[in-house]
Design an enzyme around this catalytic site. Structure first.
Site, PDB file in Angstrom:
ATOM      1  N   GLU A  48       0.831  -1.220   0.000  1.00 23.15           N
ATOM      2  CA  GLU A  48       0.000   0.000   0.000  1.00 23.15           C
ATOM      3  C   GLU A  48       0.859   1.262   0.000  1.00 23.15           C
ATOM      4  O   GLU A  48       0.586   2.213  -0.734  1.00 23.15           O
ATOM      5  CB  GLU A  48      -0.939   0.005   1.209  1.00 23.15           C
ATOM      6  CG  GLU A  48      -2.022  -1.043   1.158  1.00 23.15           C
ATOM      7  CD  GLU A  48      -3.040  -0.821   0.048  1.00 23.15           C
ATOM      8  OE1 GLU A  48      -3.244   0.331  -0.388  1.00 23.15           O
ATOM      9  OE2 GLU A  48      -3.638  -1.816  -0.392  1.00 23.15           O
ATOM     10  N   ASN A  52       1.123   3.975  -3.008  1.00 25.72           N
ATOM     11  CA  ASN A  52       0.829   5.396  -2.793  1.00 25.72           C
ATOM     12  C   ASN A  52       1.930   6.274  -3.377  1.00 25.72           C
ATOM     13  O   ASN A  52       1.652   7.295  -4.004  1.00 25.72           O
ATOM     14  CB  ASN A  52       0.655   5.704  -1.309  1.00 25.72           C
ATOM     15  CG  ASN A  52      -0.734   5.411  -0.799  1.00 25.72           C
ATOM     16  OD1 ASN A  52      -1.627   5.022  -1.558  1.00 25.72           O
ATOM     17  ND2 ASN A  52      -0.922   5.574   0.494  1.00 25.72           N
ATOM     18  N   ARG A 106      -9.659   4.650  -7.345  1.00 29.55           N
ATOM     19  CA  ARG A 106      -8.947   4.481  -6.083  1.00 29.55           C
ATOM     20  C   ARG A 106      -9.966   4.389  -4.959  1.00 29.55           C
ATOM     21  O   ARG A 106     -10.916   5.157  -4.888  1.00 29.55           O
ATOM     22  CB  ARG A 106      -8.001   5.654  -5.801  1.00 29.55           C
ATOM     23  CG  ARG A 106      -7.019   6.008  -6.915  1.00 29.55           C
ATOM     24  CD  ARG A 106      -6.303   4.900  -7.569  1.00 29.55           C
ATOM     25  NE  ARG A 106      -5.162   4.342  -6.910  1.00 29.55           N
ATOM     26  CZ  ARG A 106      -4.606   3.205  -7.335  1.00 29.55           C
ATOM     27  NH1 ARG A 106      -5.091   2.557  -8.341  1.00 29.55           N
ATOM     28  NH2 ARG A 106      -3.559   2.731  -6.739  1.00 29.55           N
TER      29      ARG A 106
END
Length: 144
Positions: A48, A52, A106
């Site tokens: 994650e 990002n 997203r």
């Protein structure tokens, strides 16, 4: 606490490198004898954070993602993921569930996922200078 092992990795902000970073972190943590759940938690949180950096930090450009890891004598794993991208204007807002600065594809759950799988998540960011995410998790396995 004294670190007993460390690593540093630099990857390009390409989607294909997200899986590579996850594999590196997994190999680094494995000697601490984590449970499958602990290992999956760390890999997911790293995934994650790296995603990002790639998607939000560099948006539609290329840059480097810097990943550092350490394990201390108490089996506490720290993984730091840093980019030199656009930064986050409001970290507190960005860490709210369902918030995204991306497009409709997203989910806005990246920080929430990181927080649910780690003991601590620290985020620091400066506009146009980048973002650093530090993930901390205690492994219950054997000390190295």
């Amino acid at each position: 606490m004294k670190n007993i092992n460390e690593f540093k990795l630099i990857i390009e902000s390409k989607g294909v490198n997200e899986a590579f970073s996850r594999a590196v972190v997994s190999a680094f943590v494995s000697p601490a004898d984590p449970t499958i759940e602990e290992l999956t938690d760390i890999k997911t949180a790293v995934s994650e954070a790296v995603t990002n950096s790639i998607v939000h930090g560099y948006k539609n450009s290329l840059g480097n993602v810097y990943i550092e890891g350490s394990i201390d004598e108490n089996n506490v794993v720290k993984i730091k993921i840093k980019d030199k991208g656009v930064g986050i204007e409001d970290v507190k807002l960005a860490m709210q569930p369902l918030y995204t600065s991306g497009d409709d594809n997203r989910a806005g759950l990246g920080f929430t996922v990181m927080q649910s799988f780690c003991d601590r998540v620290k985020v620091s960011s400066s506009l146009n200078k980048g973002t650093t995410v530090t993930l901390t998790k205690k492994i219950k396995g054997k000390a190295l």
